[in-house]
Design a protein around this motif. Structure first.
Motif, PDB file in Angstrom:
ATOM      1  N   ALA A   1      22.180  75.987 -20.530  1.00 27.89           N
ATOM      2  CA  ALA A   1      20.797  75.816 -20.082  1.00 27.89           C
ATOM      3  C   ALA A   1      19.862  76.883 -20.632  1.00 27.89           C
ATOM      4  CB  ALA A   1      20.752  75.817 -18.553  1.00 27.89           C
ATOM      5  N   ASP A   2      20.366  78.106 -20.817  1.00 29.05           N
ATOM      6  CA  ASP A   2      19.522  79.207 -21.249  1.00 29.05           C
ATOM      7  C   ASP A   2      19.565  79.438 -22.757  1.00 29.05           C
ATOM      8  OD1 ASP A   2      18.893  79.596 -18.627  1.00 29.05           O
ATOM      9  OD2 ASP A   2      20.335  81.209 -18.297  1.00 29.05           O
ATOM     10  N   SER A   3      20.136  78.505 -23.495  1.00 28.32           N
ATOM     11  CA  SER A   3      20.256  78.692 -24.937  1.00 28.32           C
ATOM     12  C   SER A   3      18.889  78.729 -25.597  1.00 28.32           C
ATOM     13  CB  SER A   3      21.096  77.566 -25.542  1.00 28.32           C
ATOM     14  OG  SER A   3      21.088  77.646 -26.953  1.00 28.32           O
ATOM     15  N   GLU A   4      18.772  79.534 -26.638  1.00 32.96           N
ATOM     16  CA  GLU A   4      17.513  79.600 -27.375  1.00 32.96           C
ATOM     17  C   GLU A   4      17.254  78.322 -28.166  1.00 32.96           C
ATOM     18  OE1 GLU A   4      18.162  81.614 -31.624  1.00 32.96           O
ATOM     19  OE2 GLU A   4      18.466  83.038 -29.985  1.00 32.96           O
TER      20      GLU A   4
ATOM     21  N   ALA B   1      14.794  74.600 -34.955  1.00 32.09           N
ATOM     22  CA  ALA B   1      15.943  75.392 -34.501  1.00 32.09           C
ATOM     23  C   ALA B   1      16.626  76.120 -35.651  1.00 32.09           C
ATOM     24  CB  ALA B   1      16.951  74.486 -33.791  1.00 32.09           C
ATOM     25  N   LEU B   2      16.490  75.571 -36.879  1.00 31.60           N
ATOM     26  CA  LEU B   2      17.007  76.223 -38.091  1.00 31.60           C
ATOM     27  C   LEU B   2      18.524  76.468 -38.019  1.00 31.60           C
ATOM     28  CD1 LEU B   2      14.183  78.879 -38.663  1.00 31.60           C
ATOM     29  CD2 LEU B   2      14.414  76.614 -39.719  1.00 31.60           C
ATOM     30  N   VAL B   3      19.250  75.530 -37.413  1.00 32.75           N
ATOM     31  CA  VAL B   3      20.702  75.685 -37.306  1.00 32.75           C
ATOM     32  C   VAL B   3      21.350  75.669 -38.683  1.00 32.75           C
ATOM     33  CG1 VAL B   3      22.817  74.607 -36.423  1.00 32.75           C
ATOM     34  CG2 VAL B   3      20.775  74.718 -34.991  1.00 32.75           C
ATOM     35  N   LYS B   4      20.895  74.758 -39.537  1.00 30.56           N
ATOM     36  CA  LYS B   4      21.447  74.672 -40.892  1.00 30.56           C
ATOM     37  C   LYS B   4      21.160  75.946 -41.684  1.00 30.56           C
ATOM     38  CE  LYS B   4      23.028  72.678 -44.674  1.00 30.56           C
ATOM     39  NZ  LYS B   4      24.457  72.378 -44.863  1.00 30.56           N
TER      40      LYS B   4
ATOM     41  N   TRP C   1      18.280  69.383 -25.698  1.00 32.91           N
ATOM     42  CA  TRP C   1      18.155  69.558 -24.254  1.00 32.91           C
ATOM     43  C   TRP C   1      19.310  70.408 -23.725  1.00 32.91           C
ATOM     44  CZ3 TRP C   1      16.715  64.210 -21.668  1.00 32.91           C
ATOM     45  CH2 TRP C   1      15.457  63.815 -22.143  1.00 32.91           C
ATOM     46  N   PRO C   2      19.151  70.955 -22.497  1.00 34.00           N
ATOM     47  CA  PRO C   2      20.272  71.675 -21.873  1.00 34.00           C
ATOM     48  C   PRO C   2      21.476  70.755 -21.690  1.00 34.00           C
ATOM     49  CG  PRO C   2      18.228  72.115 -20.703  1.00 34.00           C
ATOM     50  CD  PRO C   2      17.935  71.016 -21.672  1.00 34.00           C
ATOM     51  N   TYR C   3      22.663  71.297 -21.886  1.00 30.47           N
ATOM     52  CA  TYR C   3      23.941  70.618 -21.692  1.00 30.47           C
ATOM     53  C   TYR C   3      24.218  69.531 -22.733  1.00 30.47           C
ATOM     54  CZ  TYR C   3      23.129  72.906 -17.225  1.00 30.47           C
ATOM     55  OH  TYR C   3      22.831  73.823 -16.263  1.00 30.47           O
ATOM     56  N   ASP C   4      23.426  69.480 -23.802  1.00 32.44           N
ATOM     57  CA  ASP C   4      23.772  68.583 -24.905  1.00 32.44           C
ATOM     58  C   ASP C   4      25.090  69.035 -25.526  1.00 32.44           C
ATOM     59  OD1 ASP C   4      21.590  66.968 -24.680  1.00 32.44           O
ATOM     60  OD2 ASP C   4      20.479  67.806 -26.374  1.00 32.44           O
ATOM     61  N   LYS C   5      25.827  68.061 -26.067  1.00 33.22           N
ATOM     62  CA  LYS C   5      27.007  68.374 -26.884  1.00 33.22           C
ATOM     63  C   LYS C   5      26.649  68.058 -28.328  1.00 33.22           C
ATOM     64  CE  LYS C   5      30.973  67.939 -23.760  1.00 33.22           C
ATOM     65  NZ  LYS C   5      31.546  69.253 -24.039  1.00 33.22           N
ATOM     66  N   LEU C   6      26.842  69.040 -29.202  1.00 35.98           N
ATOM     67  CA  LEU C   6      26.463  68.901 -30.597  1.00 35.98           C
ATOM     68  C   LEU C   6      27.711  68.663 -31.442  1.00 35.98           C
ATOM     69  CD1 LEU C   6      23.958  71.902 -30.879  1.00 35.98           C
ATOM     70  CD2 LEU C   6      23.512  69.560 -30.097  1.00 35.98           C
ATOM     71  N   LEU C   7      27.739  67.559 -32.164  1.00 34.02           N
ATOM     72  CA  LEU C   7      28.801  67.293 -33.127  1.00 34.02           C
ATOM     73  C   LEU C   7      28.358  67.875 -34.466  1.00 34.02           C
ATOM     74  CD1 LEU C   7      31.421  65.906 -34.068  1.00 34.02           C
ATOM     75  CD2 LEU C   7      30.070  63.835 -34.458  1.00 34.02           C
ATOM     76  N   CYS C   8      29.063  68.909 -34.915  1.00 40.64           N
ATOM     77  CA  CYS C   8      28.640  69.662 -36.095  1.00 40.64           C
ATOM     78  C   CYS C   8      29.655  69.522 -37.220  1.00 40.64           C
ATOM     79  CB  CYS C   8      28.462  71.143 -35.752  1.00 40.64           C
ATOM     80  SG  CYS C   8      27.211  71.422 -34.475  1.00 40.64           S
TER      81      CYS C   8
ATOM     82  N   HIS D   1      30.002  78.904 -33.402  1.00 42.00           N
ATOM     83  CA  HIS D   1      30.738  79.003 -32.139  1.00 42.00           C
ATOM     84  C   HIS D   1      30.540  80.375 -31.493  1.00 42.00           C
ATOM     85  CE1 HIS D   1      34.010  78.756 -29.240  1.00 42.00           C
ATOM     86  NE2 HIS D   1      34.525  79.848 -29.759  1.00 42.00           N
ATOM     87  N   GLU D   2      30.629  81.434 -32.283  1.00 36.92           N
ATOM     88  CA  GLU D   2      30.450  82.787 -31.756  1.00 36.92           C
ATOM     89  C   GLU D   2      29.039  82.986 -31.215  1.00 36.92           C
ATOM     90  OE1 GLU D   2      31.525  85.281 -34.999  1.00 36.92           O
ATOM     91  OE2 GLU D   2      33.691  84.955 -34.763  1.00 36.92           O
ATOM     92  N   PHE D   3      28.052  82.386 -31.884  1.00 31.82           N
ATOM     93  CA  PHE D   3      26.671  82.464 -31.401  1.00 31.82           C
ATOM     94  C   PHE D   3      26.542  81.823 -30.021  1.00 31.82           C
ATOM     95  CE2 PHE D   3      22.826  79.776 -31.068  1.00 31.82           C
ATOM     96  CZ  PHE D   3      21.875  80.767 -30.838  1.00 31.82           C
ATOM     97  N   LEU D   4      27.125  80.615 -29.853  1.00 34.26           N
ATOM     98  CA  LEU D   4      27.041  79.926 -28.566  1.00 34.26           C
ATOM     99  C   LEU D   4      27.850  80.641 -27.489  1.00 34.26           C
ATOM    100  CD1 LEU D   4      27.337  76.211 -29.766  1.00 34.26           C
ATOM    101  CD2 LEU D   4      25.272  77.437 -29.080  1.00 34.26           C
TER     102      LEU D   4
END
Length: 743
Positions: free
Chosen positions: A594-597, A606-609, A636-643, A654-657
């Motif tokens: 829930a508190d993820s940036e 979000a610039l994940v890539k 959204w909070p509690y989303d599951k991301l398939l990466c 993973h370490e970031f999360l």
């Protein structure tokens, strides 16, 4: 006013103090085990102004249950196959280290004037490292992917099984009050026989039972079935003279071979944590500050002996097993501590009333100190290697390098190892079952049979027939069973044994005759037994090719099926991924707290890539599944991301999360992302393809496949996570992650 039993009030004090202590240690970033030990010390009679436990006997019973659940959980993580997979280097290093530390502890204890039993238990306490502390340290330091870590984990697996053997041997020694080589050998053989027997029986029966009830296994029923099976084996082990902990470990190892093992481990976790907490608190209750103050110098000395001895023994063992100096040194510094098994061995001495009062608090104090030192030793291992390696005399360094090179040269195994691999395991298991059938009859059924047939002159003949009929399939398997072939290469190697088949067959017949003679000798005289042997062989020859062979083949087929069921199910879920991942890339599913940036940001902002290199191929939100989300899709909070990405990129994400989760206090919403919900497939852009010479963004491939392009193979070039502007050419191999329903 209602009166509460002392047990309830004692548990209340223990759990309240344990909760506060562990919260404090969690806040300080220290192992929770230390918090439990401190909590136990606080509720002990040694600390005034705090309520003290009054019903010590009941707490001891609860702590014994805690040991059972600890060993059961350890077995669920262990599995017999893992022992075979750790490799010769880890096995040799672990055994070498345990023997070295056992001998060092015994020698030091005798040098200090301790008695034989104290010295032996002291060696046992020092011989086993802490899996919990090491795994936690590796996770915190981000070292899980390094080469030496694999060796350390292999050593820990073997140490666990050796520690179980130590518990049995120390119990036998404590019971006799003396060290006898024959008694130790007998206890060791009994232990190995017990484990091997239940490996065979358990692998055959337990998966069949679980398959029958699989549709009924919800969380509640799974928990009850797991605990019921655990305590069933605990009672069996206790009745045949072994410790309850051994029974719990064996049943956990058997369940670990089943597809339900992982679920059982998950649902058992809260129960294990509760009883393990009570066990560690009970350990802390036995800390006597007077002993520690009076013997502070001994605590310091034993700590130094533990760190130095563990380092030296592991380093030497790894070197002798062919590992390079750097790997051996890092492994040695990682294993320089004692932990939960040391507590169990120390508590065994106390419960058997064979060790002195100072040994228990000494073990706890040394474990606490080495728990603090372990992360620092792991961290400085590589700098220490860089500092010390140049200082090794060149002649010694060259000798080590030559040994490492020659040890790791590939060579073909001898005929003995080939015979052992193809026939030995099967011969051993069949012989164990035959001996077990005879032992079961003599110890449990013979009395009932004698009472029932006491007046009949045929009592002896009927008894022989019952045992022979029960063991006949296994005699057939021992003599006539085919070789164990695990691969095409092994089938080719079997051709080398063509000239030895007659000798091998003769050896198998000889073993069968010895077992048959021993079996018959329990019922008839030697002269009569020889005649019965000849008659039995004639009958077996006539009828063995019919029902005996079919029965054995049925048993063997189901045993092999049960033994590989877990791997086959994992293969079904992973073989597609392995086929679709031709280069170093993987899929991973990650939770967003829930508190993820990341929350509230679009995928574009979000610039994940850009930050981590991973591509978000799908988002699971409750029952909704969003494949190939666009740049404007908001997380959204509690989303599951398939990466999708390389192992390093996924690990970095993973370490970031995980770092974000350290600051998250609320619970997670359970969202299920199953492997069967998505698919990774590929196609080739041919001359007539509508995607030829078009960018990914303009091609419409996202809508056509309801998915996202995650990789492109162009000749020998592999492009991972191409951008929307990437232009597809003829003969490109396109990899797409998509909703399976959209295929």
């Amino acid at each position: 006013m209602t009166h509460l039993p002392h047990l309830i009030t004692d548990l209340g004090f223990i759990l309240v103090i344990a909760a506060l202590s562990t919260l404090l240690f969690k806040k300080l970033g220290q192992p929770l085990v230390l918090g439990y030990l401190i909590a136990g010390f606080l509720v002990s009679p040694h600390v005034p102004f705090i309520p003290t436990v009054t019903d010590n006997e009941s707490i001891k019973v609860w702590s014994e249950i805690g040991v059972i659940f600890l060993l059961f959980s350890l077995g669920l993580e262990f599995s017999f196959k893992k022992l075979f997979k750790v490799g010769g280097a880890a096995s040799f290093t672990a055994v070498f280290e345990v023997i070295f530390m056992l001998g060092l502890g015994y020698f030091v204890g005798r040098l200090w004037g301790w008695n034989t039993i104290d010295s032996l238990f002291f060696g046992g306490i020092l011989s086993v490292s802490s899996t919990t502390i090491i795994v936690r340290a590796f996770q915190e330091l981000g070292m899980r992917g390094q080469k030496f870590v694999e060796l350390v984990f292999g050593i820990l697996v073997v140490e666990d099984i050796v520690a179980i053997l130590l518990l049995v041997l120390l119990t036998a020694i404590a019971g006799s009050g003396a060290i006898s080589g024959l008694d130790l050998l007998g206890s060791g053989l009994r232990l190995l026989f017990f484990i091997a027997l239940w490996f065979v029986v358990g692998i055959f029966l337990i998966p069949i039972f679980l398959r029958k009830i699989r549709s009924l296994l919800e969380d509640e029923t799974t928990l009850l079935v797991a605990i019921g099976l655990c305590f069933m084996m605990v009672m069996i082990a206790a009745n045949v003279g072994f410790s309850p902990a051994l029974g719990a470990f064996v049943m956990g190892s058997l369940l670990a071979e089943t597809p339900e093992g992982h679920k059982m481990e998950h649902v058992l976790q809260p129960v294990k944590n509760l009883f393990a907490a009570i066990f560690f608190v009970s350990v802390g209750m036995m800390i006597d500050p007077k002993v520690l103050i009076e013997r502070w110098d001994m605590v310091l000395m034993v700590t130094l002996i533990t760190i130095f001895g563990k380092f030296v023994s592991t380093f030497l063992g790894a070197l002798l097993s062919g590992k390079p100096r750097k790997t051996a040194l890092q492994a040695g510094m990682s294993l320089a501590q004692i932990g939960e098994f040391s507590f169990i061995i120390a508590s065994l001495g106390v419960s058997l009333k064979v060790t002195s009062d100072f040994l228990y608090p000494l073990a706890i104090a040394v474990s606490a100190v080495t728990t603090f030192t372990t992360p620092y030793l792991i961290k400085v291992a590589e700098p220490f290697y860089r500092w010390i390696d140049p200082k090794i005399p060149p002649s010694i360094a060259q000798a080590m390098d030559r040994y490492h090179t020659s040890f790791n040269q590939t060579g073909k195994g001898g005929m003995g190892s080939l015979i052992l691999k193809t026939y030995g395991f099967k011969i051993l298991l069949n012989a164990i079952v035959i001996i077990a059938i005879l032992g079961t009859y003599r110890n449990f059924l013979s009395v009932e049979m004698t009472n029932y047939l006491s007046e009949s002159p045929w009592a002896g003949v009927i008894s022989i027939l019952v045992v022979l009929l029960a063991s006949a399939p296994f005699f057939w398997g021992l003599v006539m069973g085919g070789p164990s072939l695990g691969s095409r290469r092994e089938a080719e190697e079997l051709q080398k044994l063509r000239g030895l088949q007659i000798t091998i067959f003769a050896g198998r017949v000889l073993i069968a005759l010895i077992l048959l003679s021993a079996l018959l000798a329990q019922f008839v005289t030697l002269r009569m037994a020889s005649g019965v042997v000849i008659g039995t062989l004639a009958v077996a020859f006539l009828f063995g090719q019919f029902w005996v062979r079919r029965l054995y083949q049925f048993i063997e087929k189901n045993f092999s099926k049960n033994l590989t069921e877990k791997e086959r199910k994992e293969l079904v879920s992973s073989q597609v991924a392995r086929k679709f991942l031709p280069w170093e890339a993987s899929l991973g599913v990650y939770d967003v707290i829930a508190d993820s940036e990341l929350v509230g940001k679009s995928l574009r902002t979000a610039l994940v890539k850009e930050k981590f290199g991973v591509t978000i191929s799908a988002v699971f939100r409750g029952s909704q599944r969003h494949f190939a989300p666009g740049g404007d899709f908001v997380i959204w909070p509690y989303d599951k991301l398939l990466c999708f990405g390389s192992e390093d990129e996924l690990q970095k994400f993973h370490e970031f999360l995980e770092a974000e989760k350290q600051h998250q206090s609320s619970g997670n919403v359970e969202i299920v992302a199953r492997k069967e919900d998505f698919s990774l497939h590929s196609f080739i852009v041919d001359a007539n393809s509508p995607y030829k010479n078009k960018s990914i963004r303009d091609s419409g491939i996202r809508d056509a496949h309801k998915g996202m392009v995650v990789g492109v193979e162009r000749g020998h070039e592999k492009i991972l996570g191409p951008t929307g502007n990437f232009e597809m050419h003829e003969n490109d191999l396109i990899w797409v992650v998509s909703d399976r329903k959209g295929l």
